[in-house]
Design an enzyme around this catalytic site. Structure first.
Site, mmCIF file in Angstrom:
data_model
loop_
_atom_site.group_PDB
_atom_site.id
_atom_site.type_symbol
_atom_site.label_atom_id
_atom_site.label_comp_id
_atom_site.label_asym_id
_atom_site.label_seq_id
_atom_site.Cartn_x
_atom_site.Cartn_y
_atom_site.Cartn_z
ATOM 1 C CG ASP A 181 -2.146 0.775 1.177
ATOM 2 O OD1 ASP A 181 -2.278 1.559 0.226
ATOM 3 O OD2 ASP A 181 -3.001 0.626 2.079
ATOM 4 C CG ASP A 206 -9.474 2.223 0.065
ATOM 5 O OD1 ASP A 206 -8.972 1.136 -0.259
ATOM 6 O OD2 ASP A 206 -8.866 3.093 0.718
HETATM 7 C C1 DGJ Z 1 -5.808 1.829 2.068
HETATM 8 C C2 DGJ Z 1 -6.184 0.562 1.359
HETATM 9 O O1 DGJ Z 1 -6.693 0.857 0.100
HETATM 10 C C3 DGJ Z 1 -7.155 -0.223 2.216
HETATM 11 O O2 DGJ Z 1 -7.592 -1.355 1.544
HETATM 12 C C4 DGJ Z 1 -6.480 -0.568 3.507
HETATM 13 O O3 DGJ Z 1 -5.417 -1.438 3.264
HETATM 14 C C5 DGJ Z 1 -5.997 0.685 4.204
HETATM 15 N N1 DGJ Z 1 -5.190 1.509 3.337
HETATM 16 C C6 DGJ Z 1 -5.209 0.348 5.419
HETATM 17 O O4 DGJ Z 1 -4.674 1.448 6.029
#
Ligand code: DGJ
Length: 709
Positions: A461, A529
């Site tokens: 990430d 997300d």
């Molecule tokens: C952003 C990601 O897109 C989410 O799926 C998750 O992993 C969060 N970060 C965690 O902080």
């Protein structure tokens, strides 16, 4: 159109005509070397024979001082001559001279490639324009290699801009641009709009590819449809800042030039040094936007992804269930439920490490949080494995919280300019991976994490862009914009080399880093997300313009959706997620037995169509307003999966039959769920009766098998 002899080689250069040709199965890209040394664009379109090419504009004579003599588009425009459009190469020499001026070009054919070496008439600089084609597709890959050929006494050359390539369309009656815009939770929104007579800049200035725009575009004359028309599209393989400038000039020509770095980001090229750009790939297709997408998907699978052949597992990811509230027993409860539903991979998301109880602390400290995993991660990984699933772990290696042991030990490791306030976003700062010691730390940390904990999968990430980035006081303060990205790519490559079983998912706060560069070392991406299935339909539609479904993770999550508050039936959520790499993401401990049973059934159904979704060819059948469908066809036409979604019902508006133009009208197909046979001719010409149930959030999955003839 002239008939093209089949014997023509894929790449050729004819010195007598000064013409280079790159031939793919369905296209021809041609350029001409003019006497002034500049490679000029000649042709990009359906294959025509060499004689037809010669009828195009005559080479420019250096003795001709008319403005018209400069009209032909450059393969990469330097800043000299009567060129006033966006320059793909902008250099300044030590004495202040601006712009390269080339001597005679030296072309070299290298099997499937072409390299054109350009040497400055006065200064120690060469640029090599590189091209590559493949026998199995119409993508032309291009990049540029710049070389300071001087010795230490010559002084550096300032590179203000080095694009990978410039592209030119044939004259068209009008021009339309398709591109992707968005933001966090709303990535990949497809826009198609008339191209203005102006310079249109698509760019990312964030150090990451960006949620708000993607380095992909498609141009047509404004009449192309999903099934018909010529489309020219390009995609840049770069995971940092980028810029593509599309120039429609007042006399009707459209060119675009693009590469890494945004405006104002330069590079100091020292004597002996080379600067190589990322690939900027171009594709000409007939057959509309659908054919263009399928050609890109084929290219990505054949030549970009490291492991396109294997099935992507059904993931369970704990983020939406637990956020930072992570504990060994809690995660195990989720893992047991996920395994029972058919998940094949369990990903432990954020919150497992350091002092990470929320987003204010812990980033950078990649050891298990004792309160969450008192015995470390390995026992949990073993339990996940015993449940029959692979074990995945969330990491955000490029980031650090101020409240972390790593930051306390190395405050100087972050991207910052000492006299500027380093802006925190999500309470975190970016580590400067352009520093060799930081890159080495990251590689070592991740390598150990994978090795010590039997990790099969990393979700990588990156939740914030660069700000106040630079290395003031050093002789090339902007380098980190490029070197950071290269280090990310390199670490991923090395991890994969060291752990051949390891798979990586690219994520950047959702779809903030999705491009052909990251996909060359990862297996799939997390496009957003936003897991609301209605919003996701548009996100997935935009995503699929360039990238195949096998790279697009999509989870079934809780209802109401945490992002939008919208309640939707499980079946609808699942049908939307099945259009990509199916995953699960909700709080399974709160689901009823009925929901769990229905979900297990839907996961099993996905596994039956998985080869079609992940390895088949994607079609987007024509649908009326308010209905969307996607059709995945086995390459040999033996099986088909069609997913249809209608989020909102309207009284008296039962959708018409869904035409499936990709089906063979001479064949017969069997609906594997209803047992009903369908003549291909009916499905192809008239369409499939959808029988969508009444009410909002109606959806269907149709699985067809071609009957033996
Ligand atoms: C952003 C990601 O897109 C989410 O799926 C998750 O992993 C969060 N970060 C965690 O902080």
């Amino acid at each position: 159109m002239t008939t093209v002899p089949v014997t023509l080689p894929p790449v050729s250069f004819d010195p007598a005509r000064g013409v280079a040709e790159l031939r793919t199965p369905g296209s021809l890209y041609a350029l001409r070397l003019d006497a002034d040394g500049s490679p000029r664009h000649l042709y990009w379109g359906p294959p025509i024979d060499p004689a037809a090419l010669d009828a195009l504009a005559a080479p420019r004579s250096p003795a001709d001082s008319s403005f018209e003599a400069w009209a032909a588009a450059d393969e990469l425009a330097p800043q000299t001559g009567a060129r006033f459009g966006p320059a793909g190469l902008q250099v300044r020499f030590a004495d202040g001279t601006r712009g390269a001026q080339w001597g005679p070009a030296e072309p070299r054919v290298t099997g499937d490639g072409l390299r054109i070496l350009l040497t400055d008439r006065h200064f120690p600089l060469t640029a090599e324009l590189c091209y590559r084609v493949r026998p199995d597709g119409d993508v032309v890959e291009r990049w540029t290699e710049l070389h300071h050929t001087g010795s230490p006494g010559d002084g550096p050359i300032t590179v203000d801009r080095l694009d990978s390539a410039s592209w030119t369309l044939p004259p068209l009656p009008d021009y339309r641009i398709g591109h992707l815009v968005g933001g966090w939770n709303s990535e990949f929104q497809l826009r198609r709009e008339r191209l203005p007579v102006a310079e249109t800049v698509l760019t990312g200035r964030r150090g990451l590819t960006g949620h708000h725009a993607s380095p992909w575009l498609a141009l047509d004359d404004g009449t192309a449809t999903e099934e018909h028309g010529e489309v020219w599209s390009t995609a840049l393989a770069w995971s940092g800042s980028w810029r593509i400038t599309v120039h429609r000039d007042p006399v009707g020509r459209t060119t675009w030039t693009g590469g890494f770095g945004h405006e104002g980001i330069g590079w100091t090229l020292r004597p002996g040094e080379r600067l190589t750009t990322p690939v900027f790939a171009g594709l000409y297709t007939r057959g509309g936007f659908g054919a263009a997408s399928r050609a890109w998907h084929d290219h990505v699978r054949a030549h970009v992804l490291p492991d396109a052949a294997s099935d992507r597992p059904v993931v369970y990811n704990s983020w939406e269930a637990t956020h930072f509230d992570v504990s060994h027993p809690g995660q195990l409860r989720l893992a047991e439920r996920a395994a029972a539903l058919g998940a094949e991979l369990f990903v432990l998301d954020d919150g497992w490490f350091g002092a990470r109880r929320d987003d204010r602390a812990g980033l950078g400290d990649w050891t298990p949080r004792p309160a969450a995993f008192p015995d470390g991660l390995r026992p949990f990984a073993e339990q996940v494995h015993r449940l029959g699933m692979a074990f995945g772990l969330w990491v955000e290696p490029e980031m650090v919280n101020r409240d972390s042991d790593l930051y306390r030990a190395h405050p100087d490791w972050v991207v910052h300019s000492p006299t500027r306030t380093a802006s925190e976003l999500r309470n975190q700062l970016v580590l400067d991976f352009s520093r060799p010691e930081v890159e080495a730390w990251a590689l070592d940390t991740l390598d150990r994490l994978v090795r010590d904990n039997d990790v099969d999968w990393l979700k990588w990430d990156a939740n914030r862009p660069f700000t106040e980035a630079g290395r003031p006081g050093q002789d090339d303060p902007d380098r980190l914009w490029i070197d950071h990205v290269r280090a990310v790519h390199r670490i991923m490559d090395r991890l994969r080399d060291a752990h051949p079983h390891l798979r990586i998912e690219a994520c950047a706060g959702g779809g903030g880093r999705v491009d052909l560069g990251i996909l060359a070392r990862t297996d799939q991406t997390w496009p957003s997300d936003n897991t609301d299935p209605v919003d996701r339909i548009a996100i997935q539609h935009g995503y699929g313009q360039l990238l195949p479904a096998a790279t697009m993770a999509s989870w079934i999550t809780d209802s109401p959706n945490p992002a939008t508050g919208r309640s939707t039936p499980l079946r609808f959520r699942a049908h939307v997620a099945m259009a990509g790499v199916l995953g699960l993401g909700g709080d399974l401990t709160a689901w009823t037995e009925d929901e769990l049973a229905e979900c297990a059934d839907l996961v099993a159904r996905y596994k039956r169509i998985r080869p079609l979704v992940q390895h088949g060819r994607q079609h987007r059948p024509p649908t009326p307003d308010g209905v969307t469908a996607v059709h995945y066809a086995a390459p040999d036409d033996t099986e088909h999966a069609v997913l249809v979604w209608r989020p909102t019902t309207r009284f008296g508006h039962q959708p018409p039959p869904l035409r499936l133009p990709a089906l063979d009208p001479r064949a017969h197909y069997l609906d594997l769920d209803t047992g009903r046979p369908h003549p291909g001719a009916l499905l192809h010409h008239r369409g499939l009766d959808l029988h969508l149930p009444p009410g909002d959030y109606a959806s269907r999955l149709v699985h067809l098998r071609r009957e033996p003839s």
